[in-house]
Scaffold this active site. Structure first.
Site, PDB file in Angstrom:
ATOM      1  N   LEU A   1       0.883  -1.199   0.042  1.00  0.00           N
ATOM      2  CA  LEU A   1      -0.057  -0.044   0.079  1.00  0.00           C
ATOM      3  C   LEU A   1       0.755   1.308  -0.131  1.00  0.00           C
ATOM      4  O   LEU A   1       2.059   1.282   0.474  1.00  0.00           O
ATOM      5  CB  LEU A   1      -0.808   0.183   1.307  1.00  0.00           C
ATOM      6  N   ASP A   2       0.422   2.230  -0.567  1.00  0.00           N
ATOM      7  CA  ASP A   2       1.361   3.509  -0.444  1.00  0.00           C
ATOM      8  C   ASP A   2       1.503   4.017   0.894  1.00  0.00           C
ATOM      9  O   ASP A   2       0.567   3.729   1.644  1.00  0.00           O
ATOM     10  CB  ASP A   2       0.406   4.741  -1.367  1.00  0.00           C
ATOM     11  N   LYS A   3       2.338   4.737   1.260  1.00  0.00           N
ATOM     12  CA  LYS A   3       2.700   4.914   2.576  1.00  0.00           C
ATOM     13  C   LYS A   3       1.467   5.944   2.941  1.00  0.00           C
ATOM     14  O   LYS A   3       1.361   5.626   4.632  1.00  0.00           O
ATOM     15  CB  LYS A   3       3.907   6.129   2.445  1.00  0.00           C
TER      16      LYS A   3
ATOM     17  N   ARG B   1      -5.649   6.601  -7.101  1.00  0.00           N
ATOM     18  CA  ARG B   1      -5.310   8.194  -7.121  1.00  0.00           C
ATOM     19  C   ARG B   1      -5.141   8.686  -8.506  1.00  0.00           C
ATOM     20  O   ARG B   1      -5.896   9.759  -8.781  1.00  0.00           O
ATOM     21  CB  ARG B   1      -4.180   8.327  -6.209  1.00  0.00           C
TER      22      ARG B   1
END
Length: 230
Positions: A62-64, A168
């Site tokens: 997962l993205d930060k 996103r």
């Protein structure tokens, strides 16, 4: 930092908070990561995976600034099994996001994503994009909000492919960027969000024994509070 939501002899289900990297990168070698936590809590994963020194037991990430569910393999056979499920698109991942603007109904965003030259940003429109790959996202509107004349929409997202920053980028491409996403959306937001409102709330797959597993992570408090204020 990280909480365990499921475990058996083959898999570990984790809930990752926003602000934590899944594994180290060249730019973030000093930060504590999910991978560091895993090795301390489950030392058997040190030898699991394609690159266990960097991504022990990790098949996806997962993205930060995205919170939510991660599944980890505890042994090499389970890693290969999970990797195959991801490659064959047999894992169902669902996210929830709050986006800018008034989005209505259900839909599919089927637009290839590539790397914008000279940046870390992904795009669907940039000229001379590199590493262009098919990307498909299904979405379903859950609720519309209006606050002080500004519209927001809570949506459920189901990525059918797994490209970097896919959700996103796709949402920004239809002019409904994720609230708090300063890379693909406005630098500031009227809700005071300090993180992006994107959360991986469930992940579902069939294990080696044929049983269906559904791992779930509820919305973090800061996201619940944001919704309550709308």
């Amino acid at each position: 930092m990280v909480s365990v939501i499921y475990e058996d002899e083959n898999f570990i289900g984790l809930s990752k908070p926003a602000g934590v990297l899944v594994h180290k990168t060249a730019k973030n070698e000093q930060e504590e990561t999910v991978a560091d936590w895993l090795v301390n809590r489950y030392p058997e994963v040190k030898s699991v995976g394609d690159a266990p020194g960097v991504r022990p037991g990790l098949v996806h990430r997962l993205d930060k600034e995205t919170s939510g569910v991660l599944v980890v393999a505890r042994n090499q056979n389970s890693f290969k099994y999970l990797k195959g499920l991801f490659q064959e698109h047999k894992i169902i991942k669902k996210y929830v996001a709050l986006v800018h603007g008034k989005l209505e109904g259900n839909g599919v965003i089927n637009v290839p994503i590539g790397l914008k030259p000279g940046t870390v940003k992904r795009s669907v429109r940039a000229k001379n994009m590199k590493m262009v790959k098919e990307a498909v996202t299904e979405y379903r509107v859950l609720k519309n909000f209006e606050k002080s004349g500004e519209f927001f929409t809570l949506v459920e997202l189901i990525p059918k492919t797994g490209r970097t920053h896919q959700l996103r980028v796709h949402l920004a491409s239809i002019y409904h960027p994720v609230v708090g996403d300063i890379l693909y959306g406005p630098k500031n937001n009227s809700l005071g969000m300090k993180r992006q409102f994107l959360h991986a709330n469930s992940l579902e797959f069939v294990n080696q024994e044929g049983a269906r597993l559904r791992l779930e992570a509820g919305l973090p408090r800061e996201l619940e509070e944001t919704l309550s204020a709308l």
